[in-house]
Design an enzyme around this catalytic site. Structure first.
Site: not given
Length: 339
Positions: A175-177
């Site tokens: 994920v792009k966190a």
């Protein structure tokens, strides 16, 4: 042998003049003036471990008249995937957010290359050192122009980091966190301290993963090889684009698999893949020259084909582009809806 003849490393960072403040951003259903978009100092959810985001580029078309957003629907889908994994409830539909991004670009009157960042975070006050699970979720879409003189460096020097990439057993690497990027930041600081430009991180099995904010691919014996998604890498849209171009346009065989550290030393080419620098060749890895120490033919061809696509010169991949209507002096109101 370790090569010492390469020029001094140059950090691939954005120039100070690369960002201009826009007039508008999109916040939870409506356009808000950039300077008035404030949040209480105690509502630290926007900077918490739960925040997710996307990095999207829009490009000035080859005809100089249009602005084209690259793979907008794919980016929006990944934002919602990241939010699901991080347990964030986005109250706006994908269709609404997609329209909001286009409207924001139109309202700000962009005509040149632009970076767009939609991001979502729990906006409640912290309790017991945590943001409550039932906190309302806010969505912001910010944007800024990329200097028209900005060009990716011809290449960079990389080194394998002593920091390991986060794993599925601790945090979701796909994920792009925002929180995931602290891992890469530590690796980047180490690399710069040791005289390199970028690090390459290994996973807990000591297999190659990616760099700090960019995936990685290598060329060996006429094959394009990139670490598999199960290696602990972001589900990168640039990576997916390059795989498609390598197979369809260059006719290369592509392998998505585990990659050993020593394979990097035997590669004909290595390059990073990401939204900002697109395709960035690695000229040296751990002090060893990659190929002949210059950007290789595959990287250069991919760079060319990538630009053909994002500037609207390729009919084959026109479905990846979303055209932004002509700029408006006054933005149209975006009425928030419940979903």
């Amino acid at each position: 042998m370790t090569d010492t003849s390469l020029p001094p490393p140059q950090a691939p960072v954005l120039p100070d003049g690369g960002r201009t403040v826009p007039q508008w951003l999109w916040r939870s259903g409506r356009l808000v003036e950039w300077h008035s978009a404030q949040i209480h100092v105690n509502a630290v959810g926007h900077a918490s471990a739960s925040a997710v985001f996307e990095g999207i580029r829009s490009y000035r078309a080859a005809d100089g008249e249009r602005l084209l957003v690259f793979r907008l629907q794919d980016h929006v889908r990944r934002l919602y995937d990241s939010a699901r994994i991080c347990r964030l409830d986005l109250r706006h539909s994908r269709t609404e957010l997609t329209a909001a991004i286009v409207e924001l670009l139109r309202a700000n009157g962009y005509r040149d290359d632009t970076y767009v960042r939609p991001w979502a975070f729990p906006s409640g006050f912290i309790k017991e050192q945590m943001v409550p699970a039932d906190s309302p979720c806010e969505v912001i879409v910010d944007s800024w122009t990329l200097d028209s003189t900005l060009r990716a460096p011809e290449g960079c020097r990389a080194a394998v980091s002593s920091w390991l990439r986060i794993s599925e057993s601790s945090m979701p690497p796909r994920v792009k966190a925002f929180s995931n990027y602290h891992n890469g930041r530590l690796a980047l600081l180490e690399a710069r301290e040791n005289g390199h430009d970028w690090p390459v991180l290994l996973n807990e099995r000591h297999k190659v993963t990616e760099g700090p904010g960019a995936c990685l691919a290598l060329v060996r014996d006429g094959r394009l090889i990139t670490p598999s998604l199960s290696s602990g890498v972001l589900e990168s849209i640039t990576r997916a684009t390059v795989i498609t171009l390598a197979e369809d346009v260059l006719g290369l065989r592509v392998e998505e698999r585990e990659v050993d550290r020593t394979e990097l030393y035997l590669a004909d080419e290595i390059f990073f893949l990401g939204t900002v620098w697109e395709i960035l060749p690695v000229l040296a890895i751990d002090g060893l020259r990659v190929g002949d120490g210059a950007p290789g033919p595959v990287a250069l061809r991919l760079r060319h084909e990538y630009q053909q696509v994002v500037r609207g010169r390729s009919d084959r991949y026109r479905h990846w582009l979303t055209e932004v209507p002509a700029p408006a002096n006054v933005p149209s109101p975006l009425v928030p809806t419940n979903h």
